[in-house]
Design an enzyme around this catalytic site. Structure first.
Site, short mmCIF file in Angstrom:
data_model
loop_
_atom_site.label_atom_id
_atom_site.label_comp_id
_atom_site.label_asym_id
_atom_site.label_seq_id
_atom_site.Cartn_x
_atom_site.Cartn_y
_atom_site.Cartn_z
N LYS A 95 0.88 -1.12 -0.04
CA LYS A 95 0.06 -0.04 0.10
C LYS A 95 0.94 1.18 -0.06
O LYS A 95 0.31 2.42 -0.64
CB LYS A 95 -0.85 0.00 1.28
CG LYS A 95 -2.10 -0.92 1.16
CD LYS A 95 -3.01 -0.71 0.04
CE LYS A 95 -4.14 -1.61 -0.01
NZ LYS A 95 -4.98 -1.46 -1.30
N GLU A 117 -9.83 6.44 2.79
CA GLU A 117 -10.55 5.29 3.53
C GLU A 117 -9.91 4.24 3.75
O GLU A 117 -8.68 3.89 3.15
CB GLU A 117 -11.56 5.02 2.26
CG GLU A 117 -11.36 4.06 1.19
CD GLU A 117 -10.24 4.63 0.48
OE1 GLU A 117 -9.97 5.73 0.04
OE2 GLU A 117 -9.27 3.59 -0.28
N SER A 384 1.66 -9.74 -1.02
CA SER A 384 1.58 -8.21 -0.78
C SER A 384 1.51 -7.76 0.49
O SER A 384 1.83 -6.37 0.74
CB SER A 384 -0.08 -8.00 -1.45
OG SER A 384 -1.14 -8.75 -0.93
#
Lengths: 402, 265
Positions: A95, A117, A384
């Site tokens: 991220k 968010e 990830s």
């Protein structure tokens, strides 16, 4: 048939074939146009790109290793499985590649306030992190249900100086957090930059997030050529909104020899209706600013999703994935909660790596896939994120009190 | 001539501003929608904006969000909204009804099915909050084919260049969003709105209705000085919410509130 040029997407107005676009209320058209203009400049501005890559190197810790998972491969009994170690990034997931990029844009545009968010909290933490570093005010919207499920990430965001706002509307999860962030943005368009965490939302977000995450696939390309002197046969990544998958896949789309699979959250099984697999079990609609596959009922109302992993628990998916599905360039499939848990434990036991439950979906699929392929084949899985955030979820399912 | 055009022409002749209440279909009950529509007209409403409930109403403040949630919990669907319009038309053939909502339910129903059904039910115009003109060609063309108006939002952030696009595609009237925010916000600046509407008049020919943040008779009156119509949504729904579930007192409350505003205008 002529070869498709995948770099042509999106078009000027953000369309990936019939998908994407800018389905937002009128008030947001201006800030989106501004963002589009500034991002178009930055995409080819050496100064911006240099700053971005320096941050990725010195702050995030890139490049992340491409690791040959020898025991996992042996257990599968077929192809070689490599793991792209995005779990080793600062804050523990892919991220942050995107939040670093968008925060630099925010700074360049003179915005002083960042909103985001978050579902599982990973994107919220990655946003709060970069906001702290750049000295920007940060407000994170999070569903009240998710706040309960992910208490430690909520605390991390607070430690980083962010304000976490609980969202009590609708299903009180990620989609509602996104609605609320959009409402905040409408009310504060002048000073606020909205950092969307995935390859969805109105144009230019799907393109921008894809570009920032493409560093994953670019590195894999170099690393696999060095390790194996050839491209991989198969890429595998999990898909909620689809940012880690897009980041891995994009630099390989033009390589016809490289097959790709996106793994959606099958929850309790597609047939039960309790899942979060928009591409495998949804229909074409419009949600959160773009046309894509969405999970909704026959009346067009968005339905509640289910997945063991909060990060995949989203009823839409990035529009570029919708196009790649239609073009059959990427195969999309599902892995159930139970299979993902097995993948989680496999990686813990066989490789000494605790994967995020999101990534565990990709691990589980890759292990099955490897078993069907010869030992000469190479699979690259995007790992990830790391699974520290998920240990309470896993313990609870197994009836263990920590 | 269609009902919207006729209504604004008549208002213009009488030098009266239009009163445009918004309700969400199916709130507070599915059976209350048509009686409320008639009550609105009796109390002096000129145009009705009928909300099509959606699970993710991104541009709404808490009051209208909750109205959407209640309506959906009551089992309201897009088809039933259209049925309500048809039922309203049995007793009212003059008051324009604008269907206002979000795109996904229409995507799922199919643009043509929707346009056809809305026209058949007796609706007059459609306003899709998350469909700016850039994405509106296909639906607007179909609406036009079925003689329905496409109403587009204009915001304080809308550039002059984009006004041209809105002018090209918009029919019926323009809905000016009076502030940067969601419905039911509280920081409406009347002077700013007046200046903006005056500026819009230089570019747009259709009537201009103003909404978002008009919550009492006084503000409505001030806005009516410059606008062709004032939209009252959140304030009305808030009144309905506190009126309780008894239909008689609900309708009395609706009539009284709208009547007060009509008088002030």
């Amino acid at each position: 048939m002529s070869k498709t040029d995948y770099t042509q997407f999106p078009d000027q107005r953000g369309h990936f074939g019939p998908y994407g676009g800018q389905f937002v209320a009128e008030t947001l058209m201006k800030p989106l146009a501004e963002l589009q203009r500034v991002y178009a400049e930055c995409r080819s501005d050496p100064t911006f790109l240099k700053a971005f890559h320096e941050d990725l190197q010195y702050y995030v810790g890139r490049p992340t290793p491409l690791y040959y998972a020898e025991r996992l491969s042996a257990a599968a009994g077929g192809a070689k499985i490599y793991l792209k170690r995005e779990d080793l990034n600062h804050t523990g997931a892919h991220k942050i590649n995107n939040t670093v990029g968008q925060a630099l844009l925010a700074k360049r545009m003179g915005k002083t306030r960042i909103i985001a968010e978050t579902g599982a909290g990973q994107h919220g933490v990655a946003t709060a992190t970069i906001a702290a570093r750049l000295g920007l005010t940060c407000v994170v919207y999070m569903g009240a249900e998710d706040i309960k499920r992910q208490a430690s990430n909520v605390y991390r965001m607070k430690l980083l100086g962010a304000t976490v706002v609980p969202v009590t509307a609708g299903s009180q999860t990620l989609k509602d957090a996104l609605n609320e962030a959009m409402r905040d943005w409408v009310a504060h368009v002048d000073d606020t930059f909205y950092i969307i965490g995935t390859v969805a939302g109105p144009h230019p977000y799907p393109q921008m997030v894809r570009d920032f995450q493409s560093v994953i696939g670019q590195e894999v390309r170099e690393q696999i050529l060095k390790a194996e002197q050839r491209l991989p046969d198969h890429l595998v990544a999990c898909i909620g909104g689809g940012s880690n998958a897009m980041g891995l896949f994009y630099p390989f789309l033009g390589d016809e020899s490289v097959a790709m699979t996106g793994v959606e959250a099958g929850g309790e099984g597609l047939e039960t209706g309790h899942h979060a697999a928009s591409l495998s079990g949804g229909r074409v609609g419009v949600l959160h600013g773009n046309r894509t596959y969405v999970l909704c009922d026959a009346d067009g109302q968005i339905t509640e999703t289910h997945s063991i992993s909060a990060g995949l628990d989203y009823p839409g998916v990035g529009p570029e994935h919708a196009l790649l599905k239609d073009l059959h360039r990427v195969q999309y499939t599902t892995i159930t909660d139970e299979q993902a848990l097995q993948g989680f434990h496999d990686l813990c036991h066989l490789e000494g790596i605790i994967p995020a439950l999101e990534s565990s979906h990709a691990i589980a699929f890759a292990k099955n896939l490897a078993a069907t392929l010869s030992k000469q084949k190479i699979i690259v899985v995007n790992l990830s994120g790391r699974g520290d955030k998920d240990i309470h979820t896993v313990a609870k399912i197994e009836g263990i009190t920590i | 001539m269609n009902r919207i055009k006729q209504t604004f022409l008549a208002l213009h002749e009488q030098k009266k501003p239009g009163l445009v209440p918004y309700i969400t279909a199916g709130d507070p009950q599915v059976s209350s929608t048509v009686p409320i529509m008639h009550a609105l007209v009796e109390a002096g409403a000129d145009v009705i904006e009928l909300g099509m409930p959606f699970s993710d109403p991104m541009a709404e403040g808490p009051v209208i969000q909750h109205a959407h949630e209640r309506a959906l919990a009551n089992g309201m669907t897009l088809q039933r909204v259209l049925d309500d319009v048809a039922m309203f038309r049995q007793d009212n053939d003059t008051t324009p009804v604008i269907l206002m909502g979000y795109l996904n339910p229409i995507e799922i129903m199919g643009y043509e099915n929707f346009a056809k059904a809305a026209a058949k039910a007796g609706a007059d115009g459609v306003l899709i909050v998350d469909m700016p003109p850039e994405e509106g060609d296909a639906l607007s063309a179909l609406l036009r084919q079925y003689q329905l108006d496409s109403i587009y939002l204009v915001a304080p952030t809308t550039s002059v260049e984009r006004l041209a696009r809105i002018k090209e595609l918009g029919t019926g009237y323009h809905y000016y969003v009076s502030l940067k925010g969601v419905t039911g916000s509280k920081q409406l600046n009347i002077e700013e709105v007046s200046n903006q509407v005056a500026m819009l008049r230089q570019h747009l020919k259709l009537p201009i209705c103003v909404g978002f943040g008009i919550n009492n008779a006084q503000t409505a009156k001030a806005i009516a000085q410059v606008a062709d119509g004032v939209v009252i949504g959140s304030a009305l729904i808030d009144k309905m919410r506190t009126a309780g579930t008894d239909q008689t007192s609900l309708l009395a409350e609706v009539k009284q509130f709208i009547h007060t505003i009509r008088e002030a205008l």
